[in-house]
Design a protein around this motif. Structure first.
Motif, PDB file in Angstrom:
ATOM      1  N   MET A   1       0.867  -1.186   0.000  1.00 24.97           N
ATOM      2  CA  MET A   1       0.000   0.000   0.000  1.00 24.97           C
ATOM      3  C   MET A   1       0.899   1.229   0.000  1.00 24.97           C
TER       4      MET A   1
ATOM      5  N   GLN B   1      -2.788  -0.015   6.078  1.00 19.85           N
ATOM      6  CA  GLN B   1      -2.012   0.815   7.009  1.00 19.85           C
ATOM      7  C   GLN B   1      -2.843   1.264   8.208  1.00 19.85           C
TER       8      GLN B   1
ATOM      9  N   VAL C   1       0.302  -3.121   8.327  1.00 19.92           N
ATOM     10  CA  VAL C   1       1.492  -2.311   8.625  1.00 19.92           C
ATOM     11  C   VAL C   1       1.035  -1.017   9.300  1.00 19.92           C
TER      12      VAL C   1
ATOM     13  N   THR D   1       5.260  -5.962  11.519  1.00 19.64           N
ATOM     14  CA  THR D   1       5.760  -4.926  12.431  1.00 19.64           C
ATOM     15  C   THR D   1       6.967  -5.470  13.186  1.00 19.64           C
TER      16      THR D   1
ATOM     17  N   ASP E   1       7.339  -4.119  16.230  1.00 20.10           N
ATOM     18  CA  ASP E   1       6.914  -3.611  17.527  1.00 20.10           C
ATOM     19  C   ASP E   1       6.507  -4.807  18.407  1.00 20.10           C
TER      20      ASP E   1
ATOM     21  N   LEU F   1      11.195  -6.437   8.057  1.00 23.01           N
ATOM     22  CA  LEU F   1      12.004  -5.909   6.963  1.00 23.01           C
ATOM     23  C   LEU F   1      13.441  -6.423   7.042  1.00 23.01           C
TER      24      LEU F   1
ATOM     25  N   TYR G   1      10.877  -9.154   4.286  1.00 20.39           N
ATOM     26  CA  TYR G   1      10.715  -8.370   3.053  1.00 20.39           C
ATOM     27  C   TYR G   1      12.107  -8.006   2.548  1.00 20.39           C
TER      28      TYR G   1
ATOM     29  N   ARG H   1      13.072   4.139   5.572  1.00 14.08           N
ATOM     30  CA  ARG H   1      13.649   3.367   6.685  1.00 14.08           C
ATOM     31  C   ARG H   1      14.395   4.298   7.647  1.00 14.08           C
TER      32      ARG H   1
HETATM   33  P1  FDA Z   1       7.841   1.145  14.819  1.00 14.69           P
HETATM   34  O1  FDA Z   1       8.276   2.115  13.770  1.00 14.69           O
HETATM   35  O2  FDA Z   1       7.111   1.681  15.994  1.00 14.69           O
HETATM   36  O3  FDA Z   1       9.102   0.321  15.267  1.00 14.69           O
HETATM   37  C1  FDA Z   1       9.116  -0.577  16.366  1.00 14.69           C
HETATM   38  C2  FDA Z   1      10.565  -0.910  16.664  1.00 14.69           C
HETATM   39  O4  FDA Z   1      11.127  -1.636  15.565  1.00 14.69           O
HETATM   40  C3  FDA Z   1      11.469   0.321  16.794  1.00 14.69           C
HETATM   41  O5  FDA Z   1      11.476   0.782  18.114  1.00 14.69           O
HETATM   42  C4  FDA Z   1      12.800  -0.231  16.362  1.00 14.69           C
HETATM   43  O6  FDA Z   1      13.407  -0.959  17.397  1.00 14.69           O
HETATM   44  C5  FDA Z   1      12.440  -1.190  15.282  1.00 14.69           C
HETATM   45  N1  FDA Z   1      12.463  -0.546  13.941  1.00 14.69           N
HETATM   46  C6  FDA Z   1      11.391  -0.231  13.185  1.00 14.69           C
HETATM   47  N2  FDA Z   1      11.787   0.308  12.002  1.00 14.69           N
HETATM   48  C7  FDA Z   1      13.129   0.332  12.028  1.00 14.69           C
HETATM   49  C8  FDA Z   1      14.131   0.735  11.109  1.00 14.69           C
HETATM   50  N3  FDA Z   1      13.820   1.250   9.912  1.00 14.69           N
HETATM   51  N4  FDA Z   1      15.421   0.623  11.470  1.00 14.69           N
HETATM   52  C9  FDA Z   1      15.766   0.100  12.662  1.00 14.69           C
HETATM   53  N5  FDA Z   1      14.861  -0.324  13.581  1.00 14.69           N
HETATM   54  C10 FDA Z   1      13.572  -0.206  13.275  1.00 14.69           C
HETATM   55  N6  FDA Z   1       4.436   0.457   4.836  1.00 14.69           N
HETATM   56  C11 FDA Z   1       3.531   0.943   3.942  1.00 14.69           C
HETATM   57  O7  FDA Z   1       3.098   2.083   4.054  1.00 14.69           O
HETATM   58  N7  FDA Z   1       3.095   0.128   2.922  1.00 14.69           N
HETATM   59  C12 FDA Z   1       3.506  -1.157   2.779  1.00 14.69           C
HETATM   60  O8  FDA Z   1       3.078  -1.857   1.863  1.00 14.69           O
HETATM   61  C13 FDA Z   1       4.456  -1.669   3.723  1.00 14.69           C
HETATM   62  N8  FDA Z   1       4.927  -2.940   3.634  1.00 14.69           N
HETATM   63  C14 FDA Z   1       5.685  -3.454   4.660  1.00 14.69           C
HETATM   64  C15 FDA Z   1       6.021  -4.805   4.663  1.00 14.69           C
HETATM   65  C16 FDA Z   1       6.674  -5.361   5.759  1.00 14.69           C
HETATM   66  C17 FDA Z   1       7.008  -6.816   5.757  1.00 14.69           C
HETATM   67  C18 FDA Z   1       7.010  -4.524   6.882  1.00 14.69           C
HETATM   68  C19 FDA Z   1       7.675  -5.095   8.094  1.00 14.69           C
HETATM   69  C20 FDA Z   1       6.726  -3.187   6.839  1.00 14.69           C
HETATM   70  C21 FDA Z   1       6.084  -2.626   5.747  1.00 14.69           C
HETATM   71  N9  FDA Z   1       5.789  -1.273   5.706  1.00 14.69           N
HETATM   72  C22 FDA Z   1       4.900  -0.810   4.755  1.00 14.69           C
HETATM   73  C23 FDA Z   1       6.461  -0.322   6.623  1.00 14.69           C
HETATM   74  C24 FDA Z   1       5.625  -0.022   7.854  1.00 14.69           C
HETATM   75  O9  FDA Z   1       4.525   0.784   7.505  1.00 14.69           O
HETATM   76  C25 FDA Z   1       6.467   0.699   8.934  1.00 14.69           C
HETATM   77  O10 FDA Z   1       6.909   1.910   8.403  1.00 14.69           O
HETATM   78  C26 FDA Z   1       7.662  -0.080   9.427  1.00 14.69           C
HETATM   79  O11 FDA Z   1       7.373  -1.438   9.568  1.00 14.69           O
HETATM   80  C27 FDA Z   1       8.114   0.430  10.820  1.00 14.69           C
HETATM   81  O12 FDA Z   1       7.065   0.332  11.718  1.00 14.69           O
HETATM   82  P2  FDA Z   1       6.938  -0.789  12.873  1.00 14.69           P
HETATM   83  O13 FDA Z   1       5.603  -1.395  12.739  1.00 14.69           O
HETATM   84  O14 FDA Z   1       8.079  -1.717  12.844  1.00 14.69           O
HETATM   85  O15 FDA Z   1       6.884   0.038  14.225  1.00 14.69           O
END
Ligand code: FDA
Length: 303
Positions: free
Chosen positions: A131, A159, A182, A222, A224, A250, A271, A285
């Motif tokens: 998305m 999302q 996500v 996620t 998280d 990721l 991913y 990222r």
């Molecule tokens: P959050 O950002 O709150 O992170 C939780 C914890 O994870 C952080 O405290 C940190 O420890 C760790 N972390 C997270 N991101 C990190 C990073 N970049 N570097 C280092 N540590 C990190 N979005 C979207 O809009 N469209 C989509 O299609 C997708 N597709 C997608 C596929 C998959 C498999 C994943 C995992 C994610 C996506 N995303 C996405 C991205 C998603 O929207 C989001 O931006 C990221 O996953 C980061 O958010 P979290 O849910 O991890 O939580």
């Protein structure tokens, strides 16, 4: 603030040219991107598979401007699907509809997805639809709803930061949709998307419950831990166990956690992005974590 600025930078062509032409060390890009070629991604997925983790292949690129570019991206995806068959790796394929021309020719984008979904099915894998920015959400939902009839195995990302997501899901309830949940990675205005972490996470938890109760084979994407724990409780409550859902993360993010969850019997997929158009992906990222930005700036100044 930092996030919003970086996400703006992610969509700015002039900054892209500046950063891409700078002597950015390979370390920064290679932390989040498997490499420039399909073979780099295949190797990364082989080593994930060896640890019991599946892959999600992602050819980097988005927002193409003409049908030639869209055709070329579709051709690259077809090549990736054939390579999955040749190598026998365990991976799905994730696509961005704006890479297949959604922004200027929805019909052609639908045709591309239909062909990719059919080819993926023929080799025993499936297509996942990313998305993107909120301006593409309605069209993306249309494409998914249309093709889901013939290809119920398609998975769609949704999302939790979008205010509209619960309504969108509710509209698809009858089809028991297969969703990757996500938080959302783009700069969106407060009228469209929640901005506070508590609201985004609260809606994520609510949508997780919905998916376990009314969706099919949910993918909780996620890093998280609190939200993963929430999903585990929902899985136990609804009888999904460990096999009726998957956790997605990721490439390059919380690797030990990915390994640990797989070791404990969870289905885990990573991913794995590859390709030369890494700039917007890398910026998203970096925006997710200030520590990443420090790492990036250090590498940039070292040259
Ligand atoms: P959050 O950002 O709150 O992170 C939780 C914890 O994870 C952080 O405290 C940190 O420890 C760790 N972390 C997270 N991101 C990190 C990073 N970049 N570097 C280092 N540590 C990190 N979005 C979207 O809009 N469209 C989509 O299609 C997708 N597709 C997608 C596929 C998959 C498999 C994943 C995992 C994610 C996506 N995303 C996405 C991205 C998603 O929207 C989001 O931006 C990221 O996953 C980061 O958010 P979290 O849910 O991890 O939580």
């Amino acid at each position: 603030m930092l996030n919003r600025t970086l996400l703006w930078v992610a969509e700015n062509r002039r900054v892209e040219n500046l950063v891409s032409s700078a002597m950015l060390t390979r370390n920064v890009v290679s932390r989040f991107v498997a490499g420039e070629d399909l073979e780099d991604a295949v190797e990364a997925i082989k080593s994930l598979n060896a640890g019991g983790i599946g892959g999600i292949l992602d050819l980097l690129g988005e927002g193409v401007k003409n049908s030639q570019e869209a055709n070329s991206a579709a051709g690259d995806y077809l090549a990736a699907i054939r390579r999955i068959q040749e190598t026998g790796i365990d991976t799905t394929v994730s696509i961005k509809l704006t890479q297949l021309g959604l922004g200027f020719d929805k019909g052609a984008a639908i045709d591309h997805v239909r062909r990719l979904a059919a080819e993926a099915r023929a080799v025993g894998t499936l297509v996942e639809i990313d998305m993107e920015q909120s301006s593409f959400v309605s069209d993306t939902l249309d494409v998914y709803r249309l093709l889901q009839v013939d290809f119920p195995e398609l998975r769609l990302a949704m999302q939790s930061y979008l205010r509209r997501s619960p309504v969108d899901l509710q509209m698809m309830a009858a089809a028991s949709p297969r969703i990757r949940l996500v938080k959302g990675a783009y700069a969106e205005s407060p009228s469209v998307a929640f901005q506070k972490r508590s609201e985004i996470d609260g809606q994520y938890a609510w949508l997780t419950d919905w998916l376990f109760e009314r969706g099919r084979d949910p993918a909780i994407a996620t890093h998280d831990l609190a939200l993963i724990e929430h999903a585990k409780r929902a899985a136990a409550r609804t009888g999904a166990g460990n096999s009726g859902w998957e956790i997605q993360m990721l490439y390059g993010v919380r690797r030990e956690l990915q390994t640990e969850l797989a070791r404990r019997g969870h289905r885990v997929r990573t991913y794995v992005p590859y390709g030369s158009a890494w700039y917007p992906y890398l910026m998203r990222r970096l925006a997710e974590r200030p520590a990443n930005l420090r790492f990036f700036l250090r590498a940039l100044t070292r040259g």
